[in-house]
Write a protein that holds these residues in place. Structure first.
Motif: not given
Length: 569
Positions: A516-525
């Motif tokens: 499990e991980f959290t992604v932020d500060q990006a619109t796509s990737g």
């Protein structure tokens, strides 16, 4: 014309052993064992990893439908690499796996032969090797259980015993034989952890028995400490990461009771008459009465032929017909381990202390070790003293156990039929001991499939796919942040990186045991989830490598020094 030179006794028994090995290989080819799926899948998984990249593998990324399984972190697989390499080159896994099993029997034979030969001579060595490598216990491990780890332990136990013998009982000055103890224990650690622990207990018992001798020759204490340190260094690449993982991750094997000693005690009668005897008896009764499966076939190994042999041996020793100080304690340990294995009411009492062994008759492995060596010494001594009747009776009884084992096990393998390797599944992970304790059940990966969960962001869109050796998650329309639970089992050492920005995200253990991980500060990737390993894992590999290289160089230098000394004389 010159008379043809007769083949000596040792040569004849080597020929018999070769014939038995060939017969064994045929039986292995026909077999359908209990753990065959798990170990065959281990070989298949290593072969898949070899196709992706060379190296030491900590996770089988193709196991559990791509969820990955950390079997190699806890169950040594280095000896499977040659078989896996053959599979990676295109060999059928059925052929590679069975060649591997046959090689274990051959290695067990030569290990016992060379170890005994260095102390007791060729005649004792060839008898001990025959009794040991074709014992009912090893045959059952290979033909019935396909228990690769336990079978591999047979290869290294004689080396451990020889190492202890050279350190404590018959030391040399100066001695380098303490290295044998380290090599034997290292091989056990790479093969089977439970057998390693039991062997450590055995060494403690031996030290207690020989405490006076050890106290008189205090150098033996230093040699044993040196052997222990060398073992730690040789096995660092495996043991250090294993201990790290166990200290930081709760697993099925440490958090749940997957098995227990008392619940796996063989019926008392089956320790005398194991599956091989019961199967033959069933065949005879069926021929006479027409009733099939009169007795329920048990897969426990029996040691009936060996038991009769040791009753005979005790009689000879008691009457003073054969005296051999070197074998006195061996006989004692043989009887001790037989008693531990056979007395049912002892098992529940021992459960809190040795429940980890799971199956009580694993002690029979040590019984066979001592019994084979002790029996060979007895037979040779009887022959030297020209007690022909006793010698022939002992040889007949010892051979009886092997012959009956072969006959009965052949019946079982024919009855079971050949394992269909084409049905081999990546979900064959044994009892799932090395899953994290958070995983709901053994079939969780199969039931869930490649499902990604994102609960805190309903606007983000994502696509998940499996790649060779790693997984990828592509996401778009991220507004704020999102926490993803991906279908990959979580173990310490996983890394999550954004392939476009190079940003790293901290992987955590989800409530389902997944990454499990959290992604932020990006619109796509695109995020790559792969097993990077830990600092301890990377460092320990180099420690083991350097230790082994230095040991080899030192061994070569020692050999050259010995040759130089001989030339001077």
């Amino acid at each position: 014309m010159e008379k043809k030179q007769k083949i000596d006794f040792e040569g004849k028994l080597h020929i018999v052993a070769a014939a038995v090995l060939i017969l064994s290989s045929v039986m292995i080819w026909m077999g359908y064992g209990q753990d065959i799926e798990y170990h065959a899948e281990r070989i298949a998984a290593i072969a898949q990893e070899m196709k992706i990249h060379p190296g030491i593998y900590r996770i089988y990324t193709t196991n559990s439908g791509g969820y990955g399984y950390a079997s190699p972190l806890f169950y040594g697989d280095i000896f499977m690499y040659p078989a896996a390499f053959l599979v990676a080159l295109g060999m059928d896994i059925a052929i590679a796996f069975r060649l591997f099993l046959a090689s274990i029997m051959l290695a067990s034979y030569f290990s016992m032969y060379f170890c005994v030969n260095s102390v007791w001579g060729k005649r004792t060595a060839v008898l001990a090797a025959y009794l040991y490598a074709f014992s009912p216990i090893l045959l059952a491990d290979i033909f019935i259980r396909f228990a690769v780890g336990e079978a591999l332990a047979f290869v290294f136990l004689p080396i451990v015993l020889l190492g202890f013998y050279r350190i404590v009982i018959e030391p040399k000055k100066p001695s380098t034989d303490w290295i044998l103890l380290s090599i034997g224990m290292s091989g056990l650690i790479f093969s089977h952890i439970i057998s390693t622990v039991l062997t450590a207990i055995l060494l403690i018992l031996l030290c207690i028995v020989y405490i006076k001798r050890i106290w008189k020759n205090k150098k033996s204490i230093g040699y044993m400490i040196a052997a222990a340190v060398l073992t730690v260094l040789i096995t660092a690449y495996f043991t250090w990461p294993m201990l790290e993982q166990m200290a930081t991750t709760q697993l099925f094997v440490t958090d749940r009771q997957t098995s227990n000693l008392a619940g796996n005690v063989a019926p008392f009668i089956s320790l005398f008459f194991g599956s091989e005897y019961v199967s033959l008896l069933n065949v005879v009764i069926e021929k006479v009465t027409g009733t099939a499966d009169f007795f329920v076939t048990s897969w426990f190994p029996g040691a009936f032929g060996y038991l009769i042999f040791w009753i005979l041996a005790i009689r000879f020793w008691k009457k003073g017909m054969v005296k051999n100080k070197k074998a006195d304690h061996l006989l004692g340990f043989a009887v001790l381990y037989l008693a531990i294995s056979m007395v049912p009411f002892i098992q529940p009492l021992l459960e809190p202390f040795v429940g980890f062994i799971k199956i009580a008759w694993r002690n029979l492995t040590f019984y066979i070790l001592f019994a084979s060596l002790c029996g060979a010494i007895l037979l040779v001594k009887l022959k030297e003293e020209k007690k022909w009747k006793a010698y022939k009776a002992g040889l007949l009884l010892a051979t009886f156990g092997t012959l009956v084992s072969f006959g009965g096990l052949a019946m079982i393998t024919i009855h079971n039929g050949m394992y269909p390797f084409e049905t081999l599944s990546s979900h064959s992970i044994g009892a799932g001991e090395y899953l994290t304790a958070a995983v709901d059940n053994y079939d969780y990966a199969k039931e869930r499939g490649d499902v990604v969960v994102c609960e805190d962001n309903d606007k983000v869109t994502y696509t998940f796919r499996r790649c060779e050796g790693y997984s990828e998650l592509q996401f778009e329309n991220l507004n704020g942040k999102a926490t993803f639970e991906v279908p990959v089992y979580m173990y310490r050492g996983y890394a999550v990186e954004n392939e476009e920005t190079g940003a790293s995200y901290t992987p955590k253990l989800s409530e389902n045991g997944l990454v499990e991980f959290t992604v932020d500060q990006a619109t796509s990737g695109t995020v790559k989830i792969y097993y990077k390993g830990t600092v301890i894992q990377h460092v320990s590999v180099w420690i083991s490598f350097v230790t082994v290289v230095m040991l080899v160089i030192w061994g070569i230098w020692q050999k050259k020094s010995e040759k130089t000394e001989k030339r001077k004389w």
